[in-house]
Write an enzyme that holds these catalytic residues in place. Structure first.
Site, PDB file in Angstrom:
ATOM      1  N   GLY A 128      -5.940 -10.454  -1.899  1.00  0.00           N
ATOM      2  CA  GLY A 128      -5.578 -11.808  -1.481  1.00  0.00           C
ATOM      3  C   GLY A 128      -4.149 -12.130  -1.854  1.00  0.00           C
ATOM      4  O   GLY A 128      -3.463 -11.330  -2.491  1.00  0.00           O
ATOM      5  N   CYS A 173     -14.714   1.442   4.133  1.00  0.00           N
ATOM      6  CA  CYS A 173     -13.604   0.651   3.603  1.00  0.00           C
ATOM      7  C   CYS A 173     -13.244   1.139   2.204  1.00  0.00           C
ATOM      8  O   CYS A 173     -14.132   1.479   1.412  1.00  0.00           O
ATOM      9  CB  CYS A 173     -13.980  -0.830   3.516  1.00  0.00           C
ATOM     10  SG  CYS A 173     -14.576  -1.552   5.053  1.00  0.00           S
ATOM     11  N   CYS A 174     -11.963   1.161   1.884  1.00  0.00           N
ATOM     12  CA  CYS A 174     -11.563   1.599   0.547  1.00  0.00           C
ATOM     13  C   CYS A 174     -11.847   0.493  -0.467  1.00  0.00           C
ATOM     14  O   CYS A 174     -11.738  -0.691  -0.153  1.00  0.00           O
ATOM     15  CB  CYS A 174     -10.082   1.965   0.519  1.00  0.00           C
ATOM     16  SG  CYS A 174      -8.957   0.566   0.713  1.00  0.00           S
ATOM     17  N   CYS A 200       0.805  -1.226   0.000  1.00  0.00           N
ATOM     18  CA  CYS A 200       0.000   0.000   0.000  1.00  0.00           C
ATOM     19  C   CYS A 200       0.837   1.275   0.000  1.00  0.00           C
ATOM     20  O   CYS A 200       0.302   2.362  -0.204  1.00  0.00           O
ATOM     21  CB  CYS A 200      -0.935   0.000   1.201  1.00  0.00           C
ATOM     22  SG  CYS A 200      -2.152  -1.333   1.148  1.00  0.00           S
TER      23      CYS A 200
END
Length: 360
Positions: free
Chosen positions: A130, A224-225, A94
């Site tokens: 994931g 939530c993004c 991120c």
């Protein structure tokens, strides 16, 4: 060999002279754009903003997470140019976009280049993140041990559990309410209506935020993004380059930028707040304040990593905007939006804008 530090040259100043980005969009839809096209738009916009040709760029740092090796080269070869410059691919989850910027800045600060392109893009899959490789060690296995030991692990998306439980720990420790986190989601969606590049541009009521689809425990989808496709770019330049090309009127100096990785507290204190990065953010902020000579009270606008509403509140405290445990009070005072002490995530944040990892 003795080196007289006083004789070492000062680090070069670094300036942003051009920026560009695409609109962030939902991944996996029909006629979605591929990463070379996204990178082309962001790169060309940044060059046009800087009013320089690609031939003036000496190196490029290209960030992305989801793609094969050397996607960075393919992203710019046939759209910006084939000039033979070093192109460095960056993958740092991120923080990929900011890592590309960090590397580009260091090249100029160290005197190794006068003009560097930092560009990030992402073409993502639908749904929660994931693992790509299941036949090797999960890079966050030790982080997950902390989570499992304290709260356990369920079949819900892992990231939502990590940051959801960090919020739960904050509630247990400091008395923070569900509404404090929901108000952050409400605020960011409200901000997004002013950002034409945002994936979502819709305002919701607080009740709608709290009643929206649950992702994990109290975290609803509007806190939530989303995953996103998109690209962003920045042209960095030295002071000499700025002067040579007459860019002083548009040059914005990077006064301080820091990168910090996990410290023992992430794993040894059995705290989910610490495990998701609180002490890293706190230390990075401390170093930035020290280097820049600025304090939180000197700052007007803040863009921070709101992957989930809980992390935005935690980051208020890590940045020193309020004492630890008092992020909820900051929210209640309205000190995170227009009319308060700071305008935080005026873009709509990741929650509304979207989160193409390499571009954010």
């Amino acid at each position: 060999m003795h080196v007289d530090v006083s004789q070492c040259p000062l680090r070069n100043r670094v300036f942003v002279v051009g920026v560009g980005m695409t609109k962030f969009t939902k991944p996996g839809v029909e006629n979605s754009r591929d990463y070379p096209d996204l990178a082309k738009e962001a790169g060309q916009k940044a060059l046009a903003d800087a009013q320089i040709p690609y031939s003036a760029v000496e190196q490029a740092c290209i960030g992305y997470v989801y793609g094969d090796s050397t996607c960075g080269q393919r992203a710019i070869y046939h759209s910006l140019g084939l000039t033979g410059i070093p192109i460095i691919n960056v993958n740092n989850n991120c923080s990929t976009g900011s890592t590309a910027l960090f590397m580009a800045r260091q090249l100029i600060q160290g005197g190794l280049a006068d003009c560097v392109l930092a560009l990030g893009f992402e073409k993502m899959e639908k749904g929660s993140l994931g693992l790509t490789f299941s036949n090797r060690t999960n890079p966050i296995d030790k982080h997950l041990e902390v989570l499992i030991n304290k709260y356990g692990l369920s079949a819900h998306p892992v990231a939502s559990q990590m940051f959801g439980f960090a919020g739960k720990e904050h509630m247990e420790k400091y008395g923070t309410k569900l509404e404090h986190f929901a108000k952050i989601g409400w605020k960011n969606h409200k901000h997004s209506v002013n950002n034409p590049y945002s994936q979502f541009q819709k305002e919701y009521s607080l009740d709608e935020v709290m009643a929206s689809q649950k992702i994990f425990d109290f975290l609803t989808i509007l806190q939530c993004c989303p995953t996103s496709d998109g690209a962003a770019a920045a042209i960095l330049a030295s002071e000499a380059f700025v002067q040579k090309h007459g860019l002083k009127s548009k040059a914005v100096e990077i006064l301080a930028q820091e990168m910090v990785t996990d410290m023992p507290s992430s794993f040894e204190e059995q705290s989910i707040i610490k495990m998701v990065g609180f002490d890293m953010s706190k230390e990075a902020a401390r170093k930035c304040y020290e280097k820049s000579g600025l304090r939180p009270s000197d700052i007007d606008v803040i863009e921070l990593h709101d992957c989930f509403s809980t992390n935005e509140l935690l980051t208020y405290e890590a940045l020193g905007l309020c004492p630890e445990g008092q992020g909820g009070k900051l929210v209640d005072r309205g000190d995170n939006t227009y009319g308060g002490k700071w305008v935080i995530n005026p873009s709509g944040g990741l929650i509304s804008k979207g989160h193409p990892l390499g571009a954010t």
